[in-house]
Design an enzyme around this catalytic site. Structure first.
Site, short mmCIF file in Angstrom:
data_model
loop_
_atom_site.label_atom_id
_atom_site.label_comp_id
_atom_site.label_asym_id
_atom_site.label_seq_id
_atom_site.Cartn_x
_atom_site.Cartn_y
_atom_site.Cartn_z
CG PHE A 49 69.01 24.11 -42.24
CD1 PHE A 49 68.70 24.45 -43.54
CD2 PHE A 49 68.94 25.10 -41.26
CE1 PHE A 49 68.33 25.74 -43.88
CE2 PHE A 49 68.57 26.40 -41.59
CZ PHE A 49 68.26 26.72 -42.90
CD GLU A 50 67.00 15.34 -44.19
OE1 GLU A 50 67.26 14.16 -44.51
OE2 GLU A 50 66.16 16.03 -44.81
CB CYS A 51 73.05 19.06 -43.21
SG CYS A 51 72.95 20.83 -42.89
N GLY A 52 72.02 18.92 -39.89
CA GLY A 52 72.48 19.04 -38.51
C GLY A 52 72.68 20.47 -38.03
#
Length: 253
Positions: A49-52
């Site tokens: 997920f792009e948020c980490g």
């Protein structure tokens, strides 16, 4: 079981995930596709997920934003955006999901503007991490409602590169990722030939090849023998509907 065109699109997208794949998931329809794949044929797939966040299991509750507590809880790893994007850039992602306002016959995506640069009709959100996914993932899958103003011969702006102008364009500009493997729409599945141009690989059970071509903004090539997309199984639809029972993401717009 009956199903909607959007459910057909999500289930078909889920089938693009192979067991053991590292998947750059994204929100909304890609998230639903990841959940279906994990709960049916690809239990060993891993979600980035792009948020980490990195997950080995689907989030227990429906997500409304990527950083919802339900996504953090039970995550295998909680880092930051730079950490996950770094893994993407070094070739760790097998498949990434993308969407946009426009896609063209070479799989280029536009999420920047509709109209000319001098006088755009609509300003769009821009890239986010989409250009990185399109550039570095081993393959990408594009999800798009099927309409002539969305599937266009040439996008107004290339936000996320597909096969550029075709041929060996990706090699010429130095993109390491494999490029798009499919455009999955509410009417069918488009794949790409050796020149990087899309053709109709299958049409969904409720439509026809002629309707797909009529609703495409270029003269879509249809092979002499084209398959019908297999309909969703009961297990696939159940996995999808249990995760989003109120149709927040999977319901018709």
């Amino acid at each position: 079981m009956t199903y909607t065109p959007r459910e057909m699109m999500i289930v078909t997208a889920a089938r693009e995930i192979r067991d053991g794949d590292v998947v750059f998931v994204g929100m909304r329809l890609p998230l639903a596709a990841f959940v279906v794949a994990k709960r049916t044929h690809a239990p060993r797939a891993i979600g980035y997920f792009e948020c980490g966040l990195i997950r080995e299991t689907p989030p227990a509750a429906l997500l409304y934003t990527m950083s919802d507590p339900a996504n953090v809880a039970g995550a295998a790893w909680a880092g930051g955006l730079v950490d996950v994007m770094g893994l993407l850039a070094t070739g760790h992602v097998d498949v990434g999901f993308l969407g946009g306002a426009q896609v063209d016959r070479f799989g280029n995506l536009n999420t920047t503007r509709i109209g000319s640069a001098r006088a755009p009709k609509v300003r769009l959100p821009g890239s986010g991490g989409a250009a990185d996914i399109a550039s570095f993932a081993q393959r990408t899958v594009i999800l798009m409602p099927h309409a002539p103003h969305r599937l266009v011969e040439e996008v107004d702006y290339i936000t996320s590169p597909g096969y550029g102008s075709g041929g060996d364009w990706r090699t010429q500009v130095g993109l390491p990722g494999g490029g798009p493997s499919a455009i999955i729409t509410t009417l069918g599945v488009l794949r790409f030939d050796e020149h990087g141009e899309a053709y109709l690989a299958s049409y969904h059970p409720f439509t026809t090849p002629e309707e797909v071509r009529a609703k495409t903004g270029w003269d879509l090539r249809i092979p002499h023998e084209v398959d019908i997309t297999p309909p969703p199984t009961e297990a696939e639809l159940q996995a999808l509907r249990v995760y989003d029972p109120d149709g927040v993401w999977i319901g018709e717009a």
